[in-house]
Motif scaffolding. Structure first.
Motif, PDB file in Angstrom:
ATOM      1  N   ALA A  25      36.075  86.348  26.250  1.00 31.53           N
ATOM      2  CA  ALA A  25      34.885  85.685  26.763  1.00 31.53           C
ATOM      3  C   ALA A  25      34.697  86.046  28.223  1.00 31.53           C
ATOM      4  O   ALA A  25      35.629  85.965  29.009  1.00 31.53           O
TER       5      ALA A  25
ATOM      6  N   ARG B  57      33.000  84.403  30.382  1.00 35.17           N
ATOM      7  CA  ARG B  57      33.176  83.166  31.133  1.00 35.17           C
ATOM      8  C   ARG B  57      33.682  82.114  30.153  1.00 35.17           C
ATOM      9  O   ARG B  57      33.062  81.870  29.116  1.00 35.17           O
TER      10      ARG B  57
ATOM     11  N   SER C  35      31.929  80.046  27.037  1.00 39.75           N
ATOM     12  CA  SER C  35      30.874  80.757  26.314  1.00 39.75           C
ATOM     13  C   SER C  35      31.390  81.187  24.946  1.00 39.75           C
ATOM     14  O   SER C  35      32.578  81.084  24.644  1.00 39.75           O
TER      15      SER C  35
ATOM     16  N   THR D 127      30.442  75.449  33.078  1.00 39.11           N
ATOM     17  CA  THR D 127      30.567  76.363  31.940  1.00 39.11           C
ATOM     18  C   THR D 127      31.570  75.835  30.928  1.00 39.11           C
ATOM     19  O   THR D 127      31.366  75.905  29.712  1.00 39.11           O
TER      20      THR D 127
ATOM     21  N   ASP E 175      34.530  71.851  24.778  1.00 37.90           N
ATOM     22  CA  ASP E 175      35.223  73.142  24.650  1.00 37.90           C
ATOM     23  C   ASP E 175      36.734  72.928  24.571  1.00 37.90           C
ATOM     24  O   ASP E 175      37.414  73.539  23.745  1.00 37.90           O
TER      25      ASP E 175
END
Length: 409
Positions: A254, A256, A259, A304, A309
């Motif tokens: 990834a 970042r 993502s 982000t 996540d």
């Protein structure tokens, strides 16, 4: 690669505490010296007991605090940096009330609390109790730092050398295990222009060679009074760009972290760790402590990387939610809901997970946060969507145990 911790374990009910701490202190210092003479840095020495409800009289708080004070003093005198007294237990509901006094009165003692157990399932009352502990602990100092020394545990077995999850199995003789800081090696190898299969092979060769070397150095120091339990190669980071597990994951899959592609990177690295051939103790899984890693902390500041996540990564063999900075006004209900998500994920997948959550007084989501602590990087407060479990589900005062789910076929 370094040794983050030499962690010793003992049962105060089985061994006389003072003499045992002195013996294990001598053993750990001898081992530390031997490793450092061989060029291997040892950052800390730690000692953990069996769960404190098993050896303290919980009906007399001041007496219990006095006993812990004696253990902490002896541990520090014998060269240990930290003492862990294990978790409050679902089987001892009164034990959750001792956590805040311990966090309030000690600086070198870590404590935890169960929210799920493999035999009992998920306790909704324990979830709420831990939400209240985290909320109250955040107010004990102006910066909210106290929650560093507390974690909620979901199906976590004994023997992990990483704090605050460390505790010893009742009735077992003294033991020691090593927690390894290895994110630097992971980053070094995944940054090379190799195929993934080649990177995996090289990484495993480095880890296994390090374990073999450590075993060669450790064996002559051990005695018959302590068992060597093994290594936890969960790739712990350090807040420098060269030792970032977040940066390693961005090299793998990834651009970042947070993502699309991040989960694949986490799964590939976790699967690699599962292939390692060394004596295992603890998680040996993917460790993503937000404030201990420069990349994770930066992605949290940017927004982000989100809490969702981190929960998603935990599903593919993470160790859970670790050093997660939250808004200072996070409510007990919000904390309880987040802990419930983690606990049910742990139960569904039948895997150990932990939560070390850190509401930061006076801070809102997106604001920068920085501690004067060498193991923390500057980061940002992570948003926690405003929600809670149904009041009808958690409002009653009785214990509600939900049987652990079977893993899907």
């Amino acid at each position: 690669m370094k040794v983050r911790a030499i962690t010793c374990f003992f049962d105060p009910n089985l061994q006389e505490p003072v003499s045992t701490i002195r013996h294990l202190g001598h053993l750990s210092q001898s081992l530390k010296q031997r490793l450092q003479e061989a060029g291997i840095e040892v950052q800390t020495c730690r000692i953990a007991t069996t769960p404190f409800p098993l050896w303290l009289d919980l009906t007399h708080t001041q007496q219990a605090i006095h006993q812990i004070k004696e253990l902490e003093k002896e541990a520090i005198d014998q060269g240990f940096d930290y003492l862990g007294i294990g978790p409050a237990l679902l089987t001892h509901p009164i034990s959750y009330a001792l956590v805040i006094p311990v966090l309030d009165q000690f600086l070198h003692t870590f404590v935890a609390a169960q929210i799920a157990d493999p035999n009992l399932g998920v306790s909704l009352k324990a979830l709420r109790a831990c939400g209240e502990i985290i909320r109250q602990a955040a107010t004990l100092t102006p910066d909210g730092f106290t929650n560093l020394r507390f974690a909620a545990l979901a199906n976590v077995p004994s023997g992990t050398p990483f704090f605050p999850a460390a505790y010893h199995a009742a009735g077992h003789s003294p033991a020691l295990a090593l927690a390894i800081e290895s994110a630097d090696v992971v980053l070094e190898i995944v940054s090379q222009p190799l195929t993934w299969n080649e990177k995996r092979r090289v990484l495993l060769e480095r880890f296994e060679a390090f374990a073999t070397n450590l075993t060669t150095l450790i064996t002559p120091v051990l005695d018959t009074q302590a068992t060597f339990a093994g290594y936890d190669f969960s790739p712990a980071p350090f807040p420098s760009p060269s030792c970032s597990i977040g940066a390693a994951l961005e090299h793998i899959g990834a651009s970042r972290l947070g993502s699309i592609g991040s989960l694949s990177a986490a799964a590939l690295l976790a699967e690699t760790l599962s292939r390692g051939r060394w004596l295992r103790s603890g998680f040996n899984g993917l460790m993503l402590p937000v404030l201990e890693d420069t990349t994770l902390a930066q992605r949290a500041l940017e927004g982000t990387l989100t809490i969702k996540d981190l929960l998603l990564f935990s599903a593919v063999c993470g160790t859970g939610l670790d050093t997660v900075p939250l808004p200072g006004n996070t409510s007990v209900a919000q904390l309880t809901a987040l802990l419930a998500d983690l606990a049910f994920l742990s139960a569904r997948l039948r895997k150990p997970l932990t939560a070390r959550l850190m509401p930061i007084p006076g801070k809102d989501a997106g604001e920068p946060v920085q501690f004067d602590f060498s193991y923390f990087a500057p980061g940002g407060v992570m948003a926690l969507p405003s929600s809670s479990l149904s009041e009808g589900l958690i409002a009653n005062d009785e214990d509600i145990f939900l049987e652990s789910f079977n893993a899907p076929a």
